[in-house]
Each structure stands twice: as structure tokens, then as C-alpha cells.
Scaffold this motif. Structure first.
Motif, PDB file in Angstrom:
ATOM      1  N   ILE A  85       0.841  -1.202   0.000  1.00  0.00           N
ATOM      2  CA  ILE A  85       0.000   0.000   0.000  1.00  0.00           C
ATOM      3  C   ILE A  85       0.876   1.252   0.000  1.00  0.00           C
ATOM      4  O   ILE A  85       0.644   2.192  -0.769  1.00  0.00           O
ATOM      5  N   SER A 121      -8.057  -2.269  -5.682  1.00  0.00           N
ATOM      6  CA  SER A 121      -7.129  -3.230  -6.291  1.00  0.00           C
ATOM      7  C   SER A 121      -7.248  -4.597  -5.619  1.00  0.00           C
ATOM      8  O   SER A 121      -7.555  -4.700  -4.431  1.00  0.00           O
ATOM      9  N   GLY A 181     -10.342  -0.112   2.309  1.00  0.00           N
ATOM     10  CA  GLY A 181     -10.111   1.071   3.139  1.00  0.00           C
ATOM     11  C   GLY A 181     -11.349   1.516   3.889  1.00  0.00           C
ATOM     12  O   GLY A 181     -11.498   2.686   4.241  1.00  0.00           O
ATOM     13  N   ARG A 231       2.322   2.007  -3.172  1.00  0.00           N
ATOM     14  CA  ARG A 231       1.256   2.209  -4.161  1.00  0.00           C
ATOM     15  C   ARG A 231       1.218   1.109  -5.224  1.00  0.00           C
ATOM     16  O   ARG A 231       0.806   1.340  -6.364  1.00  0.00           O
ATOM     17  N   LYS A 232       1.642  -0.075  -4.826  1.00  0.00           N
ATOM     18  CA  LYS A 232       1.522  -1.212  -5.737  1.00  0.00           C
ATOM     19  C   LYS A 232       0.093  -1.743  -5.733  1.00  0.00           C
ATOM     20  O   LYS A 232      -0.314  -2.440  -6.667  1.00  0.00           O
ATOM     21  N   ILE A 233      -0.639  -1.437  -4.656  1.00  0.00           N
ATOM     22  CA  ILE A 233      -2.073  -1.692  -4.624  1.00  0.00           C
ATOM     23  C   ILE A 233      -2.753  -0.440  -4.074  1.00  0.00           C
ATOM     24  O   ILE A 233      -2.224   0.232  -3.186  1.00  0.00           O
ATOM     25  N   THR A 234      -3.898  -0.113  -4.635  1.00  0.00           N
ATOM     26  CA  THR A 234      -4.671   1.047  -4.198  1.00  0.00           C
ATOM     27  C   THR A 234      -6.104   0.589  -3.928  1.00  0.00           C
ATOM     28  O   THR A 234      -6.458  -0.569  -4.190  1.00  0.00           O
ATOM     29  N   ILE A 235      -6.932   1.484  -3.410  1.00  0.00           N
ATOM     30  CA  ILE A 235      -8.312   1.122  -3.098  1.00  0.00           C
ATOM     31  C   ILE A 235      -9.006   0.586  -4.349  1.00  0.00           C
ATOM     32  O   ILE A 235      -8.980   1.208  -5.403  1.00  0.00           O
TER      33      ILE A 235
END
Length: 228
Positions: free
Chosen positions: A19, A28, A72, A22-26
Motif C-alpha cells: 500500500i 485493487s 479502506g 502504491r503497488k495496490i490502491t483502493i
């Protein structure tokens, strides 16, 4: 037992790092249970425990057959915690109302400082115009929406999340209270809303804080009357 604890904490730390980077975001998809276990050389049971804890925290959404997604939704997690405190009699409606009154004064102060060209305050004015001719259920909804807009006028994400969490529980209770309100009581609440709005526009914060107290005094009195 201690080793297993370290393993699931390792999985939580790994997801946290994804997170942060930013390799995964909301929205993802989170790496699969198997992928995380292989990457970290830990057991799938430990990975499963980590994912379950993150789901309980409201951080991820587990969708059967599709995997886990970053949501989130911390607000829902906090609301659930408050509801559990109510069930266990560790707090009550009076505590929640008192807490909300205190926080809303902080909300008002920040909204006042950010009142210039604030789209949320413009929307509040529109709702105030609708209130007098609305039926009771719509008036209750407008009351909720006015407070919703006031907190968003702060543009402070932490305050918004906190108030949304409290409101999810508070509205269930206050809705019941307001359904017992007379037209005169609803008019008093409406006048308090008008004063809050006008004080923001006129630059009179003391008047606005007094109106917030007036609003919650009415709710408190109604609650005592209903449960007497």
C-alpha cells in the motif's frame, strides 16, 4: 504459537508495504493467499489469519470466488466497534450524543475557517429551503444531510471518517427520537440549523456554537422524555 503470530504479522507488514509503495490502491486486488505465503515463505494458515484480521479492520473486502480487494472501509470497522460497546453496555446513547456534540463544535470551527466558496455550505442552504414543506421522514433525512455536509465542509478526512463512524450508530437512535418530535420541536431544530448556516456566512462563530448546543439540548431533552 509465538512463531505463528510472527508469521501473520509478517503478512500484514507485507500488505502494508504494498500500500505504501502504491503497488495496490483502493479497489485493487490483493495478492492471493497462496502468493503471499510463497513470497514470504510462511504458512497459508498464517496468511489466512492476516487477511482475516485486515478484513475485520475494514481494510480489505473478501469476495468469495474473486479474492480480496483493498477497500479502506475503516469507518465501518469503527462503527462496528461502537455498536459492540453499546451491546456490552460499555457506552450508551447519551455518551455518543455528548461525544458528537463536542466533535461537532470542532467541525464547525474548521468549517468556519474554510467557509469561502465552500460547495458543501451552498448545498446546505438548498436543504434548509426544503425543510419547512417536507414531511417528517424527509425532515429527519434533511437533518442528517445537513450534519453530513457540515463535516464535509471541513475538508478534513480524519474528522469526516470519525463523524461518519459515529453517525452510522447515532442516526439509528436519533431517528427514533425525532419520530416522536412535535412540529414545534422540528421547527426549533430547523431554526438551529438556519442559525448554524447563517453564522458561518455572517462570520459569527459564537452564534454558531450556541446553535449547536441548542440543537443537542433539544435532542437530549427529547431522549429523556421518551425514556422517562
Amino acid at each position: 504459537m509465538e512463531e505463528n503470530k510472527k508469521e501473520y504479522e509478517k503478512a500484514i507488514a507485507y500488505i502494508r508495504s504494498l500500500i505504501i509503495k502504491r503497488k495496490i490502491t483502493i479497489g485493487s486486488r490483493i495478492p492471493s493467499e497462496r502468493k503471499i505465503a510463497e513470497t514470504l515463505s510462511i504458512s497459508r494458515n498464517s496468511t489466512r489469519e492476516a487477511l482475516k484480521r485486515l478484513e475485520n479492520m475494514g481494510l480489505i473486502d473478501s469476495q468469495q470466488g474473486r479474492g480480496n480487494y483493498l477497500s479502506g472501509n475503516i469507518t465501518q470497522s469503527f462503527s462496528n466497534a461502537i455498536e459492540m460497546m453499546l451491546i456490552l453496555h460499555q457506552t450508551d446513547a447519551a455518551d455518543i450524543c455528548q461525544f458528537r456534540r463536542c466533535i461537532e463544535k470542532t467541525v464547525y470551527d474548521l468549517a468556519y475557517k474554510k467557509r469561502e466558496e465552500n460547495k458543501y455550505l451552498f448545498k446546505m442552504a438548498k436543504l434548509l429551503e426544503l425543510f419547512p414543506t417536507a414531511d417528517l421522514e424527509r425532515q429527519i433525512k434533511i437533518d442528517e444531510e445537513i450534519h453530513y455536509l457540515l463535516v464535509r465542509a471541513t475538508r478534513n478526512t480524519l474528522l469526516i471518517a470519525m463523524m461518519d463512524s459515529i453517525s452510522a450508530v447515532y442516526r439509528q437512535w436519533v431517528g427514533t427520537v425525532l419520530r416522536h418530535a412535535s412540529p414545534d420541536i422540528m421547527k426549533q431544530l430547523h431554526n438551529a440549523h438556519i442559525t448554524i448556516y447563517k453564522s458561518l456566512m455572517r462570520g459569527n462563530p459564537e452564534e454558531g456554537i450556541q446553535a449547536i448546543d441548542q440543537h443537542y439540548d433539544i435532542i437530549d431533552h427529547m431522549s429523556l422524555t421518551i425514556h422517562a
